[in-house]
Design a protein around this motif. Structure first.
Motif, PDB file in Angstrom:
ATOM      1  N   GLU A  44      30.478  17.793 -53.537  1.00  0.00           N
ATOM      2  CA  GLU A  44      30.870  18.463 -54.780  1.00  0.00           C
ATOM      3  C   GLU A  44      29.763  18.478 -55.831  1.00  0.00           C
ATOM      4  O   GLU A  44      30.028  18.733 -57.003  1.00  0.00           O
ATOM      5  N   THR A  45      28.531  18.247 -55.447  1.00  0.00           N
ATOM      6  CA  THR A  45      27.432  18.136 -56.408  1.00  0.00           C
ATOM      7  C   THR A  45      27.330  19.339 -57.339  1.00  0.00           C
ATOM      8  O   THR A  45      26.963  19.205 -58.495  1.00  0.00           O
ATOM      9  N   ALA A  46      27.692  20.505 -56.889  1.00  0.00           N
ATOM     10  CA  ALA A  46      27.560  21.713 -57.712  1.00  0.00           C
ATOM     11  C   ALA A  46      28.702  21.894 -58.704  1.00  0.00           C
ATOM     12  O   ALA A  46      28.641  22.776 -59.553  1.00  0.00           O
ATOM     13  N   ASP A  47      29.727  21.065 -58.634  1.00  0.00           N
ATOM     14  CA  ASP A  47      30.905  21.239 -59.484  1.00  0.00           C
ATOM     15  C   ASP A  47      31.150  19.998 -60.342  1.00  0.00           C
ATOM     16  O   ASP A  47      31.788  19.040 -59.910  1.00  0.00           O
ATOM     17  N   PRO A  48      30.658  20.010 -61.601  1.00  0.00           N
ATOM     18  CA  PRO A  48      30.797  18.830 -62.461  1.00  0.00           C
ATOM     19  C   PRO A  48      32.245  18.413 -62.702  1.00  0.00           C
ATOM     20  O   PRO A  48      32.556  17.218 -62.685  1.00  0.00           O
ATOM     21  N   LEU A  49      33.138  19.350 -62.911  1.00  0.00           N
ATOM     22  CA  LEU A  49      34.533  18.988 -63.177  1.00  0.00           C
ATOM     23  C   LEU A  49      35.180  18.349 -61.963  1.00  0.00           C
ATOM     24  O   LEU A  49      35.915  17.368 -62.068  1.00  0.00           O
ATOM     25  N   ARG A  50      34.921  18.896 -60.803  1.00  0.00           N
ATOM     26  CA  ARG A  50      35.471  18.326 -59.567  1.00  0.00           C
ATOM     27  C   ARG A  50      34.889  16.938 -59.321  1.00  0.00           C
ATOM     28  O   ARG A  50      35.595  16.015 -58.914  1.00  0.00           O
ATOM     29  N   SER A  51      33.598  16.787 -59.600  1.00  0.00           N
ATOM     30  CA  SER A  51      32.958  15.476 -59.433  1.00  0.00           C
ATOM     31  C   SER A  51      33.592  14.448 -60.355  1.00  0.00           C
ATOM     32  O   SER A  51      33.883  13.325 -59.936  1.00  0.00           O
ATOM     33  N   ALA A  52      33.815  14.809 -61.615  1.00  0.00           N
ATOM     34  CA  ALA A  52      34.442  13.880 -62.566  1.00  0.00           C
ATOM     35  C   ALA A  52      35.854  13.522 -62.112  1.00  0.00           C
ATOM     36  O   ALA A  52      36.270  12.359 -62.197  1.00  0.00           O
ATOM     37  N   ALA A  53      36.608  14.502 -61.624  1.00  0.00           N
ATOM     38  CA  ALA A  53      37.974  14.249 -61.154  1.00  0.00           C
ATOM     39  C   ALA A  53      37.962  13.315 -59.948  1.00  0.00           C
ATOM     40  O   ALA A  53      38.792  12.402 -59.852  1.00  0.00           O
ATOM     41  N   LEU A  54      37.030  13.523 -59.032  1.00  0.00           N
ATOM     42  CA  LEU A  54      36.923  12.645 -57.867  1.00  0.00           C
ATOM     43  C   LEU A  54      36.603  11.215 -58.302  1.00  0.00           C
ATOM     44  O   LEU A  54      37.210  10.255 -57.816  1.00  0.00           O
ATOM     45  N   PHE A  55      35.658  11.104 -59.216  1.00  0.00           N
ATOM     46  CA  PHE A  55      35.255   9.786 -59.685  1.00  0.00           C
ATOM     47  C   PHE A  55      36.422   9.069 -60.342  1.00  0.00           C
ATOM     48  O   PHE A  55      36.704   7.915 -60.046  1.00  0.00           O
ATOM     49  N   TRP A  56      37.093   9.760 -61.247  1.00  0.00           N
ATOM     50  CA  TRP A  56      38.177   9.087 -61.949  1.00  0.00           C
ATOM     51  C   TRP A  56      39.357   8.807 -61.018  1.00  0.00           C
ATOM     52  O   TRP A  56      40.013   7.776 -61.140  1.00  0.00           O
ATOM     53  N   GLY A  57      39.610   9.682 -60.087  1.00  0.00           N
ATOM     54  CA  GLY A  57      40.659   9.428 -59.103  1.00  0.00           C
ATOM     55  C   GLY A  57      40.362   8.193 -58.276  1.00  0.00           C
ATOM     56  O   GLY A  57      41.246   7.375 -58.009  1.00  0.00           O
TER      57      GLY A  57
END
Length: 153
Positions: A44-57
């Motif tokens: 998901e490196t190209a998608d900051p919002l998805r990356s943040a959601a993955l991290f927080w999840g």
């Protein structure tokens, strides 16, 4: 992980180039190729919002693993390095730190010292650069002076 999360947020807020986060992520993944979260983040490196959601999840599943003080120390150290000496650059920095504050989970954004990111640049609107720098300075030093351990501020 706290440094990687800090870089993700700093990059998402425009305080660092996205490549700074991507480089940290790649290095972390190469060091731990069997880490499922790092693998997902690589995808998901190209998608900051998805990356943040993955991290927080990931952290919400391991609630006890998230240390707000350790994360705050890392984030404040990185922000301290980025704080510019010029007034106009400080104005842009303030806009971006406000954006960074908005990216934090609500419970963290409302806590000391993180809430200061929502108002630290306010004094610039009435020409008080010294007060804005003082607020940022308190944020940068928060974890160095014992305040995080419950001592008076």
């Amino acid at each position: 992980m706290k440094t990687l999360y800090a870089y993700l947020l700093l990059s998402s807020a425009g305080l660092l180039p996205w490549s700074a986060y991507a480089e940290r992520l790649h290095a972390a993944f190469l060091a731990q190729p069997d880490n499922g979260l790092l693998l997902e983040l690589e995808w998901e490196t190209a998608d900051p919002l998805r990356s943040a959601a993955l991290f927080w999840g990931w952290w919400s599943e391991r609630w006890g693993d998230f240390d707000p003080a350790a994360f705050g120390k890392c984030l404040s150290r990185e922000l301290g390095r980025l704080c510019p000496p010029e007034l106009e650059a400080l104005r842009r920095f303030g806009e971006k730190t406000y954006g960074l504050w908005g990216l934090l989970p609500g419970w963290l954004a409302e806590a000391e010292p993180f809430c200061a990111l929502s108002y630290a640049d306010d004094p610039l609107s009435w020409g008080d650069e010294a007060q804005a720098r003082a607020i940022y300075g308190e944020f940068f030093r928060f974890y160095e002076d014992g305040t995080a351990a419950g001592e008076p501020h």
